[in-house]
Scaffold this active site. Sequence first.
Site, short mmCIF file in Angstrom:
data_model
loop_
_atom_site.label_atom_id
_atom_site.label_comp_id
_atom_site.label_asym_id
_atom_site.label_seq_id
_atom_site.Cartn_x
_atom_site.Cartn_y
_atom_site.Cartn_z
N ASP A 235 5.83 -30.81 -87.15
CA ASP A 235 5.96 -29.77 -88.17
C ASP A 235 6.97 -30.07 -89.27
O ASP A 235 7.56 -29.16 -89.84
CB ASP A 235 6.36 -28.43 -87.50
CG ASP A 235 5.37 -28.01 -86.44
OD1 ASP A 235 4.18 -28.36 -86.58
OD2 ASP A 235 5.78 -27.34 -85.48
N HIS B 211 -0.12 -25.03 -89.37
CA HIS B 211 0.81 -24.39 -88.43
C HIS B 211 0.75 -22.88 -88.66
O HIS B 211 0.78 -22.44 -89.81
CB HIS B 211 2.23 -24.92 -88.66
CG HIS B 211 3.19 -24.40 -87.65
ND1 HIS B 211 3.27 -24.92 -86.37
CD2 HIS B 211 4.07 -23.37 -87.69
CE1 HIS B 211 4.18 -24.24 -85.68
NE2 HIS B 211 4.68 -23.29 -86.47
N GLY C 114 -11.04 -24.21 -81.11
CA GLY C 114 -11.70 -24.79 -82.28
C GLY C 114 -12.18 -23.77 -83.28
O GLY C 114 -13.15 -24.02 -83.99
N SER C 115 -11.49 -22.64 -83.39
CA SER C 115 -11.96 -21.66 -84.38
C SER C 115 -11.72 -22.17 -85.80
O SER C 115 -12.52 -21.91 -86.70
CB SER C 115 -11.31 -20.29 -84.17
OG SER C 115 -9.95 -20.31 -84.51
N GLU D 88 -5.90 -18.48 -91.82
CA GLU D 88 -6.17 -19.91 -91.55
C GLU D 88 -7.62 -20.24 -91.88
O GLU D 88 -7.90 -21.23 -92.55
CB GLU D 88 -5.94 -20.24 -90.07
CG GLU D 88 -4.49 -20.25 -89.67
CD GLU D 88 -4.28 -20.75 -88.24
OE1 GLU D 88 -3.25 -21.36 -88.01
OE2 GLU D 88 -5.14 -20.51 -87.38
#
Length: 190
Positions: free
Chosen positions: A145, A104, A12-13, A174
């Site tokens: 994806d 992704h 869960g970063s 991200e």
Amino acid sequence: MHNIVLFASGKGSNASAILDYFNGNPDIAISLIVSNNRDAGVLQLAEANNIPYLVINRKKFYETHEYLDIIREYNPSLIVLAGFMWMVPKYLVENYPGKIVNIHPALLPKFGGKGMYGMHVHEAVIMNEETETGITIHYVNEHYDEGEVIEQQRCEVSPDDNAQMVADKVHAIEHFWYPRVIERLLVTGI
Ligand code: GRF
């Protein structure tokens, strides 16, 4: 008010970066966290931040609409997948058209599809001697994806990088971009 329902399976970063980014925002809130994994780090985050959470069961998720009814109660403007490992069922995609997004850890269509997750992606990038990689934020459809790309951001891969070093670089972009792209989608719709 925009509500986000966040789906995650692991550490869960990204979820954490999203929570931090919207913390104190009067217009955007994470209203529910959904996980398929009772031990997921993201559930500790939910508890620490007083966010309701739901642990889902595979059979119920795919064979009933029970969770759809619960998700509806949270009135999501956007469903955000952040390391969610299960395929999103058709009924969910159909009920939230253009409102489910995923991230992704590579430049799709490269290094995507079934089995391409986590370190497998970064190992493939190294094996292929890529000189760059990055992130893809995309809409979710019924195929892994393959939904329309919303945003891609790149980073360099050096010849001496190992998969972990690539993973760290990708995670950093991200964490920067995912919350900002979510905000942009909510505020401007594009
Ligand atoms: C991220 O690398 C994301 O791109 C992928 O799954 C990973 C989740 O990591 N979909 P974390 O749980 O957010 O740390």
